[in-house]
Design a protein around this motif. Structure first.
Motif, PDB file in Angstrom:
ATOM      1  N   SER A 223       0.799  -1.218   0.000  1.00  0.00           N
ATOM      2  CA  SER A 223       0.000   0.000   0.000  1.00  0.00           C
ATOM      3  C   SER A 223       0.836   1.274   0.000  1.00  0.00           C
ATOM      4  CB  SER A 223      -0.947   0.011   1.202  1.00  0.00           C
ATOM      5  OG  SER A 223      -0.205  -0.041   2.418  1.00  0.00           O
ATOM      6  N   SER A 224       2.122   1.179   0.305  1.00  0.00           N
ATOM      7  CA  SER A 224       2.977   2.369   0.307  1.00  0.00           C
ATOM      8  C   SER A 224       3.449   2.737  -1.096  1.00  0.00           C
ATOM      9  CB  SER A 224       4.188   2.151   1.211  1.00  0.00           C
ATOM     10  OG  SER A 224       5.037   1.130   0.678  1.00  0.00           O
ATOM     11  N   LEU A 225       3.194   1.855  -2.071  1.00  0.00           N
ATOM     12  CA  LEU A 225       3.620   2.087  -3.448  1.00  0.00           C
ATOM     13  C   LEU A 225       2.421   2.104  -4.379  1.00  0.00           C
ATOM     14  CD1 LEU A 225       6.684  -0.353  -3.669  1.00  0.00           C
ATOM     15  CD2 LEU A 225       6.751   2.132  -3.324  1.00  0.00           C
ATOM     16  N   THR A 226       2.653   2.636  -5.558  1.00  0.00           N
ATOM     17  CA  THR A 226       1.678   2.496  -6.645  1.00  0.00           C
ATOM     18  C   THR A 226       2.238   1.507  -7.655  1.00  0.00           C
ATOM     19  OG1 THR A 226       2.619   4.230  -8.045  1.00  0.00           O
ATOM     20  CG2 THR A 226       1.017   4.918  -6.362  1.00  0.00           C
ATOM     21  N   ASP A 227       1.404   1.111  -8.611  1.00  0.00           N
ATOM     22  CA  ASP A 227       1.874   0.236  -9.691  1.00  0.00           C
ATOM     23  C   ASP A 227       2.369   1.046 -10.884  1.00  0.00           C
ATOM     24  OD1 ASP A 227       1.573  -2.385  -8.724  1.00  0.00           O
ATOM     25  OD2 ASP A 227      -0.589  -2.227  -8.915  1.00  0.00           O
ATOM     26  N   LEU A 228       2.636   2.326 -10.663  1.00  0.00           N
ATOM     27  CA  LEU A 228       3.152   3.187 -11.722  1.00  0.00           C
ATOM     28  C   LEU A 228       4.670   3.177 -11.671  1.00  0.00           C
ATOM     29  CD1 LEU A 228       0.713   6.198 -11.328  1.00  0.00           C
ATOM     30  CD2 LEU A 228       0.695   4.489 -13.144  1.00  0.00           C
ATOM     31  N   ALA A 229       5.283   2.743 -12.756  1.00  0.00           N
ATOM     32  CA  ALA A 229       6.742   2.645 -12.796  1.00  0.00           C
ATOM     33  C   ALA A 229       7.332   3.867 -13.476  1.00  0.00           C
ATOM     34  CB  ALA A 229       7.159   1.382 -13.532  1.00  0.00           C
ATOM     35  N   ALA A 230       8.430   4.360 -12.930  1.00  0.00           N
ATOM     36  CA  ALA A 230       9.172   5.453 -13.554  1.00  0.00           C
ATOM     37  C   ALA A 230      10.241   4.840 -14.445  1.00  0.00           C
ATOM     38  CB  ALA A 230       9.789   6.357 -12.500  1.00  0.00           C
ATOM     39  N   TYR A 231       9.841   4.414 -15.625  1.00  0.00           N
ATOM     40  CA  TYR A 231      10.785   3.720 -16.513  1.00  0.00           C
ATOM     41  C   TYR A 231      11.947   4.602 -16.915  1.00  0.00           C
ATOM     42  CZ  TYR A 231       7.210   0.132 -17.012  1.00  0.00           C
ATOM     43  OH  TYR A 231       6.298  -0.855 -16.767  1.00  0.00           O
TER      44      TYR A 231
END
Length: 279
Positions: A223-231
């Motif tokens: 829950s502390s992260l999102t599934d959005l990656a900074a590629y």
């Protein structure tokens, strides 16, 4: 609505399919309309070629023309399937095979269809040159064959450029020793150490997304992260991405040129070669 393009300065068209809810509907409806248009064009062009075959007396290549129509419809169905797949699920799960398969099937179908269409028109043009040289129909067919050849080559070259850039190279170990830039599609797996997930607490500040959009992308496992990656944290990927995006735009542009080539055919009388539209 604001968008997150994964840290890249030049987004790919397929990124819009991940953005809920508005962009997903634009992506789905837009590509479905394009798929329907291509299928209808396949049928109309098929009927046009049948009339040209009758006008020049070509008794063969009927099956080729039928194969052209089938491939146009087949490609349209695959594009529509691409448009309505749940890209968010594929992104979060890392299972993007349906996206890859439907995309490649659609553009391969169009490429083969255009090559067949060119071949049939070429045979019609040869007969027209023999039976009615210098006639409007013979001149029309010569022009159409030349344009179809250029269109077929352009579409083939764009595919040959985009497929390696978009589907092969991203999975090679271009970013560190742990795998390719596309290997950690959801911030997990063999490339997790070289791809940074956006923290949930800083999601709005980093991505510009709204609170509801960030909540939508909150990771179910952490829950502390999102599934959005900074590629873009992978410099090799960041440098390669503009070329990948441009190759995708060129491929779509080549497809639109193919549609224009069919419009050119249909703007002339298939029996006489005289212009019907735009007088």
């Amino acid at each position: 609505l604001p968008h997150w393009w994964f840290g890249f300065s030049l987004p790919m068209l397929s990124f819009t399919g991940y953005d809920p809810p508005v962009c997903f509907w634009i992506f789905s409806i837009g590509f479905t309309a394009t798929a329907f248009l291509c299928a209808v064009l396949g049928q109309v062009e098929y009927e046009y070629i049948e009339k040209v075959r009758a006008a020049v007396g070509l008794t063969t290549y009927r099956r080729h023309n039928a194969a052209f129509r089938f491939l146009m419809i087949f490609a349209g169905i695959n594009l529509s399937a691409l448009a309505w797949t749940d890209h968010v699920y594929f992104y979060k799960s890392g299972f993007i095979l349906p996206h890859v398969v439907t995309t490649l099937a659609a553009f391969t179908g169009w490429l083969i269809a255009l090559q067949i269409n060119y071949k049939v028109l070429q045979q019609c043009s040869k007969l027209a040159d023999e039976k009615m040289p210098s006639s409007p129909l013979a001149t029309l067919l010569q022009t159409s064959v030349r344009r179809k050849k250029i269109g077929f080559i352009a579409l083939g070259v764009c595919m040959a450029i985009h497929v390696p850039l978009g589907y092969i190279l991203p999975w090679f170990p271009l970013c560190g020793d742990l795998g390719g830039c596309g290997a950690a599609w959801n911030c997990k797996g063999i490339n997790a150490q070289t791809t940074r997930c956006i923290p949930f607490d800083t999601c709005e500040a980093e991505t510009g997304l709204s609170a509801s959009q960030c909540a939508y992308w909150q990771s179910e496992s952490n829950s502390s992260l999102t599934d959005l990656a900074a590629y873009a944290t992978c410099s090799t990927c960041e440098n390669m991405n503009p070329f990948t995006a441009i190759s995708q735009y060129l491929l779509v542009g080549a497809l639109m040129c193919m549609v224009g080539l069919f419009y050119f055919d249909l703007s002339y009388d298939p029996s006489t070669g005289e212009r019907l539209m735009g007088k």
